[in-house]
Design a protein around this motif. Structure first.
Motif, PDB file in Angstrom:
ATOM      1  N   VAL A 180       0.867  -1.180   0.000  1.00  0.00           N
ATOM      2  CA  VAL A 180       0.000   0.000   0.000  1.00  0.00           C
ATOM      3  C   VAL A 180       0.906   1.232   0.000  1.00  0.00           C
ATOM      4  O   VAL A 180       2.058   1.153   0.419  1.00  0.00           O
ATOM      5  N   SER A 181       0.370   2.321  -0.462  1.00  0.00           N
ATOM      6  CA  SER A 181       1.174   3.544  -0.474  1.00  0.00           C
ATOM      7  C   SER A 181       1.066   4.213   0.892  1.00  0.00           C
ATOM      8  O   SER A 181       0.204   3.871   1.710  1.00  0.00           O
ATOM      9  N   GLN A 182       1.961   5.137   1.121  1.00  0.00           N
ATOM     10  CA  GLN A 182       1.978   5.871   2.380  1.00  0.00           C
ATOM     11  C   GLN A 182       0.617   6.532   2.647  1.00  0.00           C
ATOM     12  O   GLN A 182       0.064   6.446   3.745  1.00  0.00           O
ATOM     13  N   SER A 183       0.026   7.118   1.582  1.00  0.00           N
ATOM     14  CA  SER A 183      -1.241   7.835   1.792  1.00  0.00           C
ATOM     15  C   SER A 183      -2.388   6.849   2.028  1.00  0.00           C
ATOM     16  O   SER A 183      -3.280   7.106   2.829  1.00  0.00           O
ATOM     17  N   GLU A 184      -2.322   5.706   1.341  1.00  0.00           N
ATOM     18  CA  GLU A 184      -3.370   4.704   1.579  1.00  0.00           C
ATOM     19  C   GLU A 184      -3.347   4.244   3.033  1.00  0.00           C
ATOM     20  O   GLU A 184      -4.384   4.080   3.663  1.00  0.00           O
ATOM     21  N   ALA A 185      -2.133   4.044   3.530  1.00  0.00           N
ATOM     22  CA  ALA A 185      -2.006   3.597   4.914  1.00  0.00           C
ATOM     23  C   ALA A 185      -2.547   4.663   5.864  1.00  0.00           C
ATOM     24  O   ALA A 185      -3.176   4.363   6.879  1.00  0.00           O
ATOM     25  N   ARG A 186      -2.298   5.900   5.490  1.00  0.00           N
ATOM     26  CA  ARG A 186      -2.741   6.965   6.358  1.00  0.00           C
ATOM     27  C   ARG A 186      -4.271   7.054   6.378  1.00  0.00           C
ATOM     28  O   ARG A 186      -4.865   7.375   7.386  1.00  0.00           O
TER      29      ARG A 186
END
Lengths: 454, 267, 484
Positions: C112-118
């Motif tokens: 997952v991307s950093q923003s997805e995780a966020r």
């Protein structure tokens, strides 16, 4: 001078006036000489007991442990049945990976059955269960990995040595006898006879087992597959940490105490402290590691970094004591000479005194490392007893990953239910002692080679 | 080098019997030939001084007289040393019995870390010289009197011997040696660790001891040898160079080496 | 950047500083290094130290403090409603950390991307499925997930701030120290003061270790005594811990086992070690001594786990089958006798080499004095040498006793785990060290008296051995001075 030698009879006491000949021992002298001989004999007996204990200890370790370096393998051709390993017939890695290890086990059993039929071996009561438990459960996993790696062998009949179960292995190491096999739930008399028949026909061989040194630990019912790989890496990592931390810190502390420290209360306290730390039970250091490094600083359990730090603190006193002795042995004339040509105190120490003391420092360090390598108790408390089968990665990340350690692995194996692990424990000790022996040898060579007499 | 050895001359024995008679004594320390061909007769009830430069073998020879060199692994002794007609290096001789008859006092005072009484009683106890406490008390008192120490320590016999002054310690060691009633008393530079006053006390004592024992004393001080001894032997490089009455050696040395030593040219 | 790479960068900067410092020193003296106060190397070192030291210190403090601060901040964000009877705050926090770790792993592995995780929430089926496919399972409750995201955010910001702060500090140190370089600058004195400071720091580590030991023992022991009355601990005769509660944690059976085993070990080791030492120092020829002494010292180099296994596999069954069982003393392979005997073997070299040193320190003149009076060597040993060496030997025995009391592996494997007070040396008994290991291995709950008792046991052990050590060291030191 008011005293005078009093006149009177020259001889006093029992011996009277006549001297006996020197050539004849009198009764009292004979008695005293007998006491002398007895006393001397006590000394010889004491030394003999100590040496015998050492010999007996080493003998039992080698006797019990040498078996761990030899392992029994089954040399029976195995047909890799395409229908089992590749049910969809498309050689697709993904689908093949879906096949359970269990199915590979049935292939091995079948190969053994075939061998029995072909060789016309007749054994009463030989059943399906005996075939299944003949192999180590490690064998099918090994076979599966092999097939997945080389799909071209599917459908062929290959000759791969397969690991035998620990009971079968035990039959060739005297651990399992016909009598014990009969009452053991994990083997049977039939299996015992089968093993005998197979050995006679060369289908079972016992050979040197490198896997013991390289493979990771194995679970309770796979004693035959358990190895020291992870433990050796874990110990190596810890030794690395101890060396990197304890040597410079120990040398620095010794230099300060020996060369710079003023004679005051603080210095006194430090010195008493160091002698005391050298005698603090090792388990207390384990408690320190648990409370300070794991609970307080939040370092991971079972990790070589924590073990290394604890062992560093334990080794420091040893290194400091030997380094100080080495520094003390450098004669003051060397210091005077350097100071006399205008070197600073610091330059004197680092350019002249320390290099001359270096052989002693290194010898002490190696001996300290050897002590640390064999230390067990503190490591138990910081969780190094955990069952770890994954190799830790390379440093620095690997230092924070779970690992075992050689002496802890020994302890670990003694706690297993299956007595086959005792052989492994003794084998691990042989490896441990070999390392210690090598380290001490290096220390002795260093000392012999560079020893200087002033 | 045979001519370099003992300068032959008749020694006036003053009619005293010979106690120790040494013939062709050789001592080796490993490869080192420490004592070469020494022949000497030591008289009873006489103080004999061994003098010579340091390392000349005088102490080594002294230690042969009660077989103290046996305790040094690399020492080897050849030749005969006859004590009252018996060779002390005979295989049947037990050095333990010998040392009871040939006592020794060492360079440094070496009282045992025990009480004064126990120090003096040590020898009589191990050799079984007394039948009861009263007799032992008698031996201790006599020995301490003999060593001119009794008046100084009689009230503190139970105090430790190491608490005495240097001169007292050495006299205690002499008392300890005297207590086994030896026939010969060997003294290895007994005054070298003492101050002048203590030295003169011990020297006076040595003079008194001559009435009862044959005393052999090794000293590096020629004055001391002249003061206390009747006979003097001069050792040089392992050879016994000259032996005679003390007066003769000091006033009329025969050998040039003796003369050089006496006049301070070598040493 | 991870702290490790920050450290590497700082060290690289320090290297640059070293080179620049040297060069600048050279140029400030117009190439004539005789004009410099110190040799150019010292200017290099000076710059390197000013570059690395402040920023490394900052790094160290930050790395130690960050978990504490982040934990507290995140903890404050968890609503009280999330805390239930079945889950304490501590357990929630560890779940938060676990979730955050898994999330971080997913991001690192590019699942997952950093923003997805966020932005991840429990309703976000697409992302959770992606995670599950990669074998990462995140199934926390909503507050935990929120806290985990908080936790990640805090940590991320903190490590960014750290990277910036550390590098700025390093560069500032570099620039400042370079600007200081003049021919008259006393670089050597400054570097030497730093080295001296480092040396002092290293020697203070010994005190820090002791303080650390005392603090960790005392704090947890106080917590234990708040949960469990001290009278029952010190004077209780029953040891029956049960994690369900209602444990009896009396120390006396453990103390008894410890002392009993140590006594047997000493009874075995002291005569043998002492006689061996006497023989080696008074009778043995140099050749015999040169062979026997190292061989006996091999015993000292063998790790205790080896002795433990020896007790468990060999000595225990031997004693049971040949002595205990035929004589009707019991049927246990682990016993006080087994552990004591094997520990005795371990202590032989300890006693013998210490006594050997001490006997050798007795001046030769005392031996001569005694032999010169006609005593035999054995009489000399018994009447002169041993009395003179007695204090030293007592010290050695005390040190050996302290070792025996603190020994762990031999008793863990050889003595058994049964806490009881019995006089029969063939019974299995247990010791303080065995129970410390027992209570602290495996999963611990640091709030229960059953775990915390180990610290109280450790404190008892520490005090006992410390007292023995100090007395022994004082005696031995006094003794050495007497003959020096």
């Amino acid at each position: 001078m008011t005293d005078a030698v009093s006149a009177g009879p020259r001889r006093v006491g029992a011996q009277g006036a006549t001297r006996k000949s020197l050539l004849v021992a009198d009764a009292r002298t004979r008695r005293r000489n007998a006491a002398e001989t007895r006393f001397k004999a006590y000394g010889i007996v004491a030394i003999a007991i100590a040496m015998l204990a050492l010999v007996f200890l080493l003998f039992t370790i080698v006797r019990d442990g040498s078996g761990a370096f030899r392992q029994t393998f089954i040399d029976v051709p195995v047909t890799i049945d395409a229908a089992i390993v590749d049910p969809k017939g498309n050689r697709d890695q993904k689908d093949m990976a879906g096949v359970l290890t269990m199915s590979y086990g049935s292939m091995l059993e079948k190969s053994l059955e075939t061998w029995v039929a072909q060789n016309n071996v007749q054994i009463e009561g030989l059943g399906k269960a005996d075939y299944a438990s003949f192999y180590s459960s490690q064998a099918r996993a090994t076979l599966r990995d092999m097939v997945l790696e080389n799909p071209e062998i599917i459908g062929t009949t290959i000759n791969v040595p397969a690991l035998a179960s620990s009971r079968v292995d035990g039959m060739f190491k005297g651990r399992v006898t016909a009598e014990s096999a009969e009452i053991d739930a994990r083997t049977s008399l039939a299996q015992f006879r089968l093993a005998e028949a197979m050995e006679e026909k060369g289908a079972l061989t016992t050979r040197f087992n490198w896997d013991f040194v390289t493979q990771p630990d194995a679970s309770d019912n796979r004693a035959e597959a358990a190895g020291l790989g992870v433990a050796i890496i874990g110990s190596a990592y810890m030794m690395l940490i101890v060396l990197v931390l304890a040597l410079p810190i120990g040398v620095a502390a010794s230099i300060y105490l020996e060369e710079f420290a003023p004679k005051n209360r603080l210095t006194d306290i430090i010195e008493v402290n160091i002698s005391n730390l050298a005698a603090v039970p090792s388990i207390v250091f384990g408690i320190l590691g648990l409370a300070a490094f794991i609970n307080f600083m939040g370092l991971p359990r079972s990790a070589p970094i924590v073990g290394g730090l604890v062992l560093t603190l334990m080794t420091l006193p040893t290194i400091i004591i030997s380094t100080r002795a080495a520094l003390k042995a450098v004669p003051p004339s060397i210091r005077d000479a350097a100071l006399g040509v205008g070197a600073s105190k610091m330059q004197t120490v680092f350019h002249h005194v320390l290099p001359l003391a270096m052989p002693g420092v290194l010898t002490g360090t190696i001996i300290g490392l050897a002590q640390a390598l064999g230390e067990t108790a503190p490591l138990l408390l910081i969780g190094m007893v955990a069952f770890v089968t994954a190799y830790p990665s390379a440093p620095p990340e690997g230092l924070f990953e779970p690992a075992s350690a050689l002496p802890v692995q020994v302890y670990n194996w003694t706690q297993r239910a299956d007595s086959a692990f005792f052989e492994r424990a003794s084998g691990a000790i042989i490896v441990l002692l070999a390392f210690l022996f090598a380290m001490n040898l290096v220390a002795i060579i260093l000392r012999r080679r560079f020893e200087r007499r002033w | 080098m045979n001519d370099m050895r003992l300068a032959e001359r008749t020694v006036d024995t003053q009619g005293k019997p010979i106690k120790f008679s040494c013939r062709d004594v050789q001592v080796y320390y490993g490869d080192k030939h420490a004592i070469k061909d020494v022949n000497v007769d030591l008289e009873d009830k006489t103080v004999t001084a061994f003098i010579g430069p340091s390392g000349c073998g005088k102490s080594t020879f002294l230690r042969c007289l009660n077989r103290m060199n046996d305790t040094i692994d690399i020492a080897r002794i050849e030749g005969k040393m006859i004590l009252d007609g018996e060779d002390i290096y005979d295989r049947r001789v037990d050095p333990v019995q010998l040392r009871a008859r040939v006592g020794m006092v060492f360079e440094k005072p070496n009282p045992f870390p025990k009480s004064i009484y126990d120090n003096v009683a040590y020898g009589p106890r191990i050799h079984g010289l007394s039948r009861n406490k009263a007799e032992l008390d008698g031996i201790v008192e006599k020995a301490l009197r003999g060593a001119a120490l009794w008046n100084e320590v009689k009230d503190r016999l139970n105090e430790t011997g190491t608490g005495l002054s240097g001169g007292q310690q050495q006299r205690l060691c002499i008392a300890r040696a005297v207590a086994t009633s030896p026939e010969v008393l060997l003294m290895d530079e007994p005054c070298s660790a003492l101050d002048p006053i203590a030295t003169s006390q011990v020297e006076e004592l040595i003079d008194q001891l001559r009435e009862e024992f044959s005393v052999v004393i090794v000293t590096h001080s020629m004055q001391q040898a002249a003061r206390v001894s009747q006979k003097t032997a001069f050792f040089h490089l392992g050879n016994l160079v000259e032996y005679g009455t003390t007066d003769d050696i000091f006033t009329n040395p025969q050998d040039p080496r003796t003369e050089s030593y006496i006049s301070g040219k070598i040493g | 950047m991870s702290p490790f790479w920050i450290m590497v960068t700082i060290l690289a900067l320090a290297l640059v500083g070293y080179i620049l410092g040297r060069r600048r020193a050279g140029s400030s003296a117009a190439g004539d290094i005789r004009k410099l106060h110190s040799r150019p190397t010292y200017y290099g070192w000076n710059t390197a130290i000013w570059t690395a030291l402040p920023s490394l210190l900052l790094l160290l403090v930050w790395v130690l403090a960050q978990p504490l601060i982040v934990d507290r901040a995140v903890n404050g964000n968890i609503p009280d409603s999330a805390v239930s009877d079945s889950q304490t705050r501590g357990q929630i926090m560890s779940e938060v950390q676990g979730t955050a770790f898994e999330l971080g792993r997913a991001v690192n592995e590019g699942i997952v991307s950093q923003s997805e995780a966020r932005a991840l929430s429990l309703d976000d089926a697409a992302t959770t499925e992606k995670l599950a496919a990669a074998g990462i399972e995140i199934t926390p409750s909503a507050p935990v997930l929120e806290a985990a995201k908080d936790y990640r955010a805090f940590n991320l910001n903190a490590s960014r701030a750290l990277t910036g702060a550390a590098l700025v500090l390093a560069l500032a140190g570099l620039a400042w120290s370079l600007s200081q370089i003049k021919p008259g600058y006393r670089a050597r004195n400054i570097v030497e003061s730093f080295v001296r400071g480092f040396l002092i720091l290293c020697s203070l580590l010994a005190i820090a270790t002791t303080v650390g030991i005392v603090l960790s023992l005392v704090f947890e022991s106080i917590r234990f005594f708040q949960l469990y009355p001290w009278q029952d601990f010190f004077f209780g005769t029953e040891w029956t811990p049960s994690f369900g509660g209602g444990s009896k944690l009396g120390m006396l059976p453990l103390l008894w086992g410890t002392l009993y085993i140590s006594l047997i070990a000493l009874l075995f080791a002291v005569p043998i070690g002492l006689f061996a030492a006497i023989y080696m120092s008074e009778y043995a020829t140099p050749r015999v001594r040169g062979f026997v002494k190292p061989v006996i010292e091999v015993l000292a180099g063998i790790p205790t786990i080896v002795y433990g296994l020896f007790a468990l596999v060999t000595v225990g069954p031997l004693i049971r089958d040949w002595i205990a069982a035929p004589a009707g003393f019991g049927n246990s392979a682990s016993s006080v006798m087994t552990a004591g005997l094997v520990m005795g073997i371990m202590l032989i070299p300890f006693v013998s080499s210490l006594s050997d040193d001490i006997i050798n320190a007795v001046p030769q003149s005392l031996r001569d004095g005694s032999l010169g009076l006609g005593s035999t060597p054995s009489e000399t040993v018994r009447n002169v040498i041993l009395p003179a060496a007695l204090p030293g030997i007592v010290g050695a025995i005390l040190l050996a006793a302290s070792r025996a009391i603190g020994e762990t592996m031999i008793v863990v494997l050889g003595a058994g785990a049964m806490a009881r007070i019995s006089g029969n040396p063939f019974d299995a008994m247990t010791t303080i060290t065995v129970k410390i290991v027992g209570q602290l291995t495996g999963d611990n709950d640091f709030a229960s008296p059953e775990t915390l008792v180990a610290f109280a046991l450790g404190l008892t052990l520490f005090v006992m051995t410390l007292a023995l050590n100090i007395v022994a060291l004082v005696i031995v030191r006094k003794y050495r001075e007497q003959y020096e």
